[in-house]
Scaffold this active site. Sequence first.
Site, PDB file in Angstrom:
ATOM      1  N   ARG A 173     -10.426 -64.968 -52.159  1.00  0.00           N
ATOM      2  CA  ARG A 173     -11.033 -65.126 -50.827  1.00  0.00           C
ATOM      3  C   ARG A 173     -12.148 -66.163 -50.861  1.00  0.00           C
ATOM      4  O   ARG A 173     -12.278 -66.984 -49.987  1.00  0.00           O
ATOM      5  CB  ARG A 173     -11.568 -63.773 -50.338  1.00  0.00           C
ATOM      6  CG  ARG A 173     -10.529 -62.898 -49.667  1.00  0.00           C
ATOM      7  CD  ARG A 173      -9.322 -62.599 -50.567  1.00  0.00           C
ATOM      8  NE  ARG A 173      -8.390 -61.697 -49.953  1.00  0.00           N
ATOM      9  CZ  ARG A 173      -8.423 -60.372 -50.106  1.00  0.00           C
ATOM     10  NH1 ARG A 173      -9.313 -59.796 -50.890  1.00  0.00           N
ATOM     11  NH2 ARG A 173      -7.530 -59.622 -49.491  1.00  0.00           N
ATOM     12  N   ASP A 202      -4.470 -64.732 -53.751  1.00  0.00           N
ATOM     13  CA  ASP A 202      -4.418 -63.886 -52.554  1.00  0.00           C
ATOM     14  C   ASP A 202      -3.956 -64.737 -51.376  1.00  0.00           C
ATOM     15  O   ASP A 202      -3.705 -65.939 -51.532  1.00  0.00           O
ATOM     16  CB  ASP A 202      -5.785 -63.211 -52.283  1.00  0.00           C
ATOM     17  CG  ASP A 202      -5.581 -61.807 -51.709  1.00  0.00           C
ATOM     18  OD1 ASP A 202      -4.869 -61.678 -50.697  1.00  0.00           O
ATOM     19  OD2 ASP A 202      -6.108 -60.835 -52.286  1.00  0.00           O
ATOM     20  N   HIS A 272       0.308 -60.060 -50.146  1.00  0.00           N
ATOM     21  CA  HIS A 272      -0.853 -60.931 -50.387  1.00  0.00           C
ATOM     22  C   HIS A 272      -0.431 -62.275 -50.986  1.00  0.00           C
ATOM     23  O   HIS A 272      -1.100 -62.808 -51.867  1.00  0.00           O
ATOM     24  CB  HIS A 272      -1.864 -60.242 -51.306  1.00  0.00           C
ATOM     25  CG  HIS A 272      -2.663 -59.160 -50.626  1.00  0.00           C
ATOM     26  ND1 HIS A 272      -3.611 -59.431 -49.668  1.00  0.00           N
ATOM     27  CD2 HIS A 272      -2.632 -57.805 -50.753  1.00  0.00           C
ATOM     28  CE1 HIS A 272      -4.154 -58.286 -49.242  1.00  0.00           C
ATOM     29  NE2 HIS A 272      -3.565 -57.285 -49.880  1.00  0.00           N
ATOM     30  N   ASP A 335      -0.148 -53.932 -54.004  1.00  0.00           N
ATOM     31  CA  ASP A 335      -0.826 -53.284 -52.879  1.00  0.00           C
ATOM     32  C   ASP A 335      -0.427 -53.911 -51.553  1.00  0.00           C
ATOM     33  O   ASP A 335       0.053 -55.045 -51.501  1.00  0.00           O
ATOM     34  CB  ASP A 335      -2.350 -53.412 -53.049  1.00  0.00           C
ATOM     35  CG  ASP A 335      -2.811 -54.861 -53.056  1.00  0.00           C
ATOM     36  OD1 ASP A 335      -2.159 -55.678 -53.745  1.00  0.00           O
ATOM     37  OD2 ASP A 335      -3.803 -55.198 -52.379  1.00  0.00           O
ATOM     38  N   GLU A 336      -0.657 -53.166 -50.497  1.00  0.00           N
ATOM     39  CA  GLU A 336      -0.619 -53.660 -49.116  1.00  0.00           C
ATOM     40  C   GLU A 336       0.546 -54.630 -48.864  1.00  0.00           C
ATOM     41  O   GLU A 336       0.329 -55.772 -48.476  1.00  0.00           O
ATOM     42  CB  GLU A 336      -1.960 -54.324 -48.773  1.00  0.00           C
ATOM     43  CG  GLU A 336      -3.107 -53.324 -48.869  1.00  0.00           C
ATOM     44  CD  GLU A 336      -4.478 -53.912 -48.544  1.00  0.00           C
ATOM     45  OE1 GLU A 336      -5.291 -53.206 -47.951  1.00  0.00           O
ATOM     46  OE2 GLU A 336      -4.746 -55.085 -48.884  1.00  0.00           O
ATOM     47  N   TYR A 433     -16.414 -49.590 -54.419  1.00  0.00           N
ATOM     48  CA  TYR A 433     -16.098 -50.848 -53.730  1.00  0.00           C
ATOM     49  C   TYR A 433     -17.395 -51.561 -53.388  1.00  0.00           C
ATOM     50  O   TYR A 433     -18.059 -51.241 -52.416  1.00  0.00           O
ATOM     51  CB  TYR A 433     -15.200 -50.583 -52.501  1.00  0.00           C
ATOM     52  CG  TYR A 433     -13.739 -50.747 -52.877  1.00  0.00           C
ATOM     53  CD1 TYR A 433     -13.272 -50.203 -54.071  1.00  0.00           C
ATOM     54  CD2 TYR A 433     -12.848 -51.480 -52.094  1.00  0.00           C
ATOM     55  CE1 TYR A 433     -11.958 -50.381 -54.469  1.00  0.00           C
ATOM     56  CE2 TYR A 433     -11.525 -51.654 -52.478  1.00  0.00           C
ATOM     57  CZ  TYR A 433     -11.090 -51.099 -53.673  1.00  0.00           C
ATOM     58  OH  TYR A 433      -9.792 -51.286 -54.072  1.00  0.00           O
ATOM     59  N   ASP A 435     -17.942 -54.291 -52.180  1.00  0.00           N
ATOM     60  CA  ASP A 435     -18.018 -55.140 -50.980  1.00  0.00           C
ATOM     61  C   ASP A 435     -18.562 -54.337 -49.788  1.00  0.00           C
ATOM     62  O   ASP A 435     -18.737 -54.881 -48.711  1.00  0.00           O
ATOM     63  CB  ASP A 435     -16.651 -55.764 -50.641  1.00  0.00           C
ATOM     64  CG  ASP A 435     -15.528 -54.749 -50.464  1.00  0.00           C
ATOM     65  OD1 ASP A 435     -15.613 -53.640 -51.045  1.00  0.00           O
ATOM     66  OD2 ASP A 435     -14.562 -55.059 -49.743  1.00  0.00           O
TER      67      ASP A 435
HETATM   68  C1  TNX Z   1      -8.129 -53.585 -49.895  1.00  0.00           C
HETATM   69  S1  TNX Z   1      -8.007 -52.680 -52.797  1.00  0.00           S
HETATM   70  C2  TNX Z   1      -7.543 -54.551 -50.658  1.00  0.00           C
HETATM   71  C3  TNX Z   1      -8.129 -55.905 -50.703  1.00  0.00           C
HETATM   72  C4  TNX Z   1      -9.291 -56.039 -49.768  1.00  0.00           C
HETATM   73  C5  TNX Z   1     -10.155 -54.799 -49.841  1.00  0.00           C
HETATM   74  C6  TNX Z   1     -11.392 -54.849 -49.024  1.00  0.00           C
HETATM   75  C7  TNX Z   1      -6.723 -53.494 -52.617  1.00  0.00           C
HETATM   76  C8  TNX Z   1      -5.759 -53.305 -53.659  1.00  0.00           C
HETATM   77  N1  TNX Z   1      -6.524 -54.296 -51.543  1.00  0.00           N
HETATM   78  O1  TNX Z   1      -7.138 -56.862 -50.431  1.00  0.00           O
HETATM   79  O2  TNX Z   1     -10.026 -57.154 -50.126  1.00  0.00           O
HETATM   80  O3  TNX Z   1      -9.379 -53.682 -49.416  1.00  0.00           O
HETATM   81  O4  TNX Z   1     -12.230 -53.755 -49.329  1.00  0.00           O
END
Ligand code: TNX
Length: 525
Positions: A173, A202, A272, A335-336, A433, A435
Amino acid sequence: MDIRIKVPVLLSAVVLLTASCSPQKPISGNYEVVPLPKQIAIKQGNPFLLTGKTTIVYPSGDSALSHNARLLSGYIEEATGFRLPVKEENDASGKLIRLLTDKQIKEKEGYRLVVTENAVEVAGSTPAGIFYGMQTLRKSLPVCDRIPIELPAATVNDHPRFAYRGMMLDVGRHFFTVDSVKRFIDMLALHNVNTMHWHLTDDQGWRIEIKKYPRLTEVGSIRKETVIGRNTNEYDGKPYGGFYTQDEIRDVIAYAAERYITIIPEIDLPGHMSAALASYPELGCTGGPYEVGTRWGVKDDVLCAGNNQTLSFVEDVLAEVIDLFPSEYIHVGGDECPKVRWEKCPKCQARIKAEGLKADNKHTAENRLQSYVMTRIERFVNSKGRQIIGWDEILEGGLAPQVTVMSWRGMGGGIEAARQKHPVIMSPNGFVYFDFYQTDRVEEEPLANGGYLPVEKVYSFEPVPADQLTAEEQKYIVGAQANLWSEYMTTYKQVEYMTLPRMAALAEIQWTMPEKKDLNNFAQR
Ligand code: TNX
C-alpha cells in the site's frame, strides 16, 4: 486498566535517569528490560564497571561471534557513547565482556548472562541465543554520554516462550525504502522478534522485481493516483510507486540474517492481485482492462483459477521468490478472495467440473476451487523443499495438507486449524493490528484505519486459548505476530509511530512466560 494514569511515574523515571547522567558518579544498569527475562538473580559482590576501557572478546577464530561482538560494540556505543574495542579472547586482558558458546544451555535461543566484578559473560548454545543475551545487556544500560556504568553482580537466565515471533510489514500500500526497512529490522532485533513477514504485493502495488515478468514492476509497481482519506471520492492525482530490485532484496535478507531475523516473503494470491492483473490482464477471468488499485479494500477481480497459464505464472513467480529467500516458509496469502468472477468464468467452472469439486453444507464449489489452487501451489512449494503459510480464509475450502495458518479474523481460524493438527500463528485483528488507533482521542491522531487498540489491549493478548484446545492441540500454536497494514502509513515515520510502543507489548507476549506478565510492572519498564 489505563496506562495513562501511570504517566507521572514514567515521567519521573525519565527525569531521574537524565539527572543521574551527570559526570560525578557511575549510573546503575537494570536487567528488568522488555521483554522481561525469565530469571534475574542479583548476587552479592561488587558490580562490573563498564567504561571506555572495557573490551569485548569472542572465542578466537569464531566468525559468527566476531560478528556478534561487533554488533554489541555498536549497540553499546549507541547507548553510552563508549566505543569498545573488539578482540579475540587470546589477545585480551582486563575488564571484559565475553561472548561464549555453552552447549549446556538447552534452548536454542536461550542465553545466560553472568555479571561479576571482572567480567560480563554472555553465553548461549547458538549465536542467536548469545545475540538475545546481547539485546538484554544493551537494554540494561542507561542511555547517556560516556558516563561509567555499574552493572550489578547477577545471573540472568532466559529463553523465549514461542519459537515464532513475528511482525508483518506491508509495503504494497505504501513503499518503504531499503534504509527504512533496515531500520525496521533494527527495531525488531531490539524487541527479540525473529521473523519479519514482508507483504510484498497487493492490489495497490507490486514491490518485488521478478525477472521473468518485468511488467510486474514496470506497470504493477505504479498506481496512477491515491484516494484521499478513508476511501472518499477524491484522489490526489499523483502517480505513486516503488519496488525492490532482486539485489536490494538480497541485501535486506542478509541484513536481517545478521540479526538472526528470518524474512518470510508474501505473494498474496489469488485475491489482492490487481497490480499483477494490470501488468498481465490475461491472468484474470475477464481479461480486463485492469488498473493498479487506487482505493483501499477488497477487489472482485482476482487471478483466474481455471487458466493453466495463471498457475504457471504463480509457479514462476514463486520459483524466483524461493531462489531469493532462504526461509523455510513462503506466505501465499489466500485472504479476501471474492468468488464472483469464478462463479461466472467458463474456465473456472470447467476446472470445478474437471476436478469434481462439489459444494457441501460447509463449502461452495468456488471455495473448493480456492483450496484446489492452494493445494497445487503447496505441492509446488514443497517440491522446492519449503512450506506454505496462508491467512485463515484458506480454511474455507478445506486446508492444503501441510499448510500453516495465520489466524487474523480473531482466534477462531487458529483454533480450528490447531484442531486439524496444522501449525498456527496467532495474529488476531482485535489484539495485534497496529494499523488501528492507539488512543480513543481520534481527532488528535493522524488518520488511521479505524478501530481502537491501546498498548494495554495488546498486552492483554494470550495466543494460546487453553480453554478451547487440548494440551496436545495447544502445541500447534507456534507463535504470535502483529501486522502493520500501511494503507494509512504514508511515511516511514508513521510506521514507527504506529509500531511503538505497541511492539514492546508484543515482545512480552512472544517472549516472556505468561506468569511473569504484569501490566503495571510492564508500563514502568
Ligand atoms: C485485512 S488481514 C487485510 C488487509 C488490510 C487489513 C486492514 C488480511 C489478511 N487482509 O488487506 O490491509 O485488513 O486492517
